[in-house]
Design an enzyme around this catalytic site. Structure first.
Site, PDB file in Angstrom:
ATOM      1  N   LEU A 200       0.863  -1.181   0.000  1.00 22.15           N
ATOM      2  CA  LEU A 200       0.000   0.000   0.000  1.00 22.15           C
ATOM      3  C   LEU A 200       0.896   1.225   0.000  1.00 22.15           C
ATOM      4  CD1 LEU A 200      -2.693  -0.879   2.736  1.00 22.15           C
ATOM      5  CD2 LEU A 200      -2.990  -0.961   0.258  1.00 22.15           C
ATOM      6  N   ASP A 201       0.461   2.285  -0.671  1.00 24.18           N
ATOM      7  CA  ASP A 201       1.203   3.537  -0.611  1.00 24.18           C
ATOM      8  C   ASP A 201       1.332   3.991   0.838  1.00 24.18           C
ATOM      9  OD1 ASP A 201       1.384   3.601  -3.338  1.00 24.18           O
ATOM     10  OD2 ASP A 201      -0.129   5.152  -3.639  1.00 24.18           O
ATOM     11  N   ARG A 202       2.373   4.752   1.096  1.00 25.80           N
ATOM     12  CA  ARG A 202       2.627   5.237   2.455  1.00 25.80           C
ATOM     13  C   ARG A 202       1.426   5.967   3.045  1.00 25.80           C
ATOM     14  NH1 ARG A 202       7.911   8.847   4.251  1.00 25.80           N
ATOM     15  NH2 ARG A 202       7.332   9.133   6.431  1.00 25.80           N
TER      16      ARG A 202
END
Length: 320
Positions: A143-145
């Protein structure tokens, strides 16, 4: 504070660990050690397999004996991640599911899932430090940050392989909730727009719709409309970098709180009602349990900030 292995280690490779490349095995084993240092000790022959020198691409075999030299690495940044993760691990809804084979977390926004070029540590490295007894912990997906929600972690290499197979065959369904600017166009139920990575002069990675990019496909469904925003359900079919964020921008409706692809004025407006993060949340994940074969459906609740934003939109004139 230091991570310090002051003596030579001899590691017997188990059947579950067999089949992976030496460098990947060392990345997981030497938690927090920079990758360039790992490649250096392999090149210099300080890492041995069955008393002989091997290349980083060597694939481990069951009963191999790997010799690891003493390793020392600073861990200042990891302390910060551990502190954040420790606070995050306290709520009862943090661990959404766990058994002998799987661990599913509700990842918070603002914490990377793994270390990278600018980050030495992420959730997976911190989780390994919090659970030193675990022989294997590895991310199944990313997942993106700034994205929150369901994050799936495998506890065995054989389980990881089976889950990756489900991903390749598109048998794993991931759904997100996103709040976007304006009225989502009703005809945009599916977006198929190829995506190409670009690196700007400042080193910032951006992704753009480009005909020479990789094929990318996302399904969209309107959940609720407000006067100046729309809550949508998003189901990515492919898993490209920043895919959802760029496809919503392509539709003319960037995601709220997106500092890279979003609308600054819209973001500032929502900061006025308490939204200071990206409104993108992986809320459901459906897959087949790789060991038992049962269907698993995991749902991650929205955090307080996202819930408050929606509640405020309902109460204000922004609601239709």
């Amino acid at each position: 504070m230091k991570i310090n292995s002051s003596s030579v280690q001899l590691i017997n490779i188990s059947a579950d660990e067999a089949g992976q490349r030496l460098d990947n095995f060392l990345f997981a084993r030497l938690k927090g050690v920079p990758k360039n240092l790992i490649y250096r000790i392999i090149r210099k022959g300080k890492v041995r397999v069955n008393k002989g020198r091997v290349k980083f691409k060597y694939k481990l075999v069951a009963a191999d004996i790997v010799r690891l030299p003493p390793v020392r690495v600073a861990q200042r940044k990891m302390i910060q991640v551990l502190t954040k993760l420790d606070k995050f691990m306290l709520p009862a809804n943090c661990i959404l599911f766990e058994d002998e084979y799987l661990l599913v977390l509700n990842k918070p926004s603002g914490i990377a899932v793994h270390g990278g070029s600018k980050l030495n540590f992420g959730i997976i490295e911190a989780l390994r430090a919090l659970r030193p007894e675990a022989r294997f912990l590895e991310l199944v997906h990313r997942l993106d940050r700034d994205t929150s929600g369901v994050l799936l972690i495998a506890k065995k290499r054989s389980i990881l392989r089976l889950l990756h197979q489900q991903l390749r065959l598109k048998n794993m369904q991931k759904n997100y909730l996103a709040l976007v600017r304006g009225q989502w166009p009703s005809h945009y139920k599916v977006i198929e727009a190829p995506l190409l990575k670009n690196i700007l002069h400042g080193g910032t990675r951006v992704v753009k719709v480009n005909n020479i990019g990789k094929p990318s496909k996302t399904h969209f469904q309107v959940k609720e409309r407000f006067l100046q925003a729309t809550l949508i359900k998003v189901s990515p079919i492919t898993g490209r970098t920043h895919q959802i964020r760029v496809h919503t921008l392509h539709a003319g409706c960037p995601i709220a709180g997106d500092n890279r692809y979003g609308d600054r004025e819209f973001n500032l407006q929502l900061q006025g009602i308490g939204l200071y993060r990206l409104f993108l949340h992986a809320n459901t994940l459906r897959f087949k349990h790789p060991y038992f074969g049962t269907n698993i459906s995991i749902e991650a609740p929205l955090d307080n900030q996202l819930q408050y934003c929606l509640q405020t939109l309902h109460k204000t004139s922004l609601c239709l």
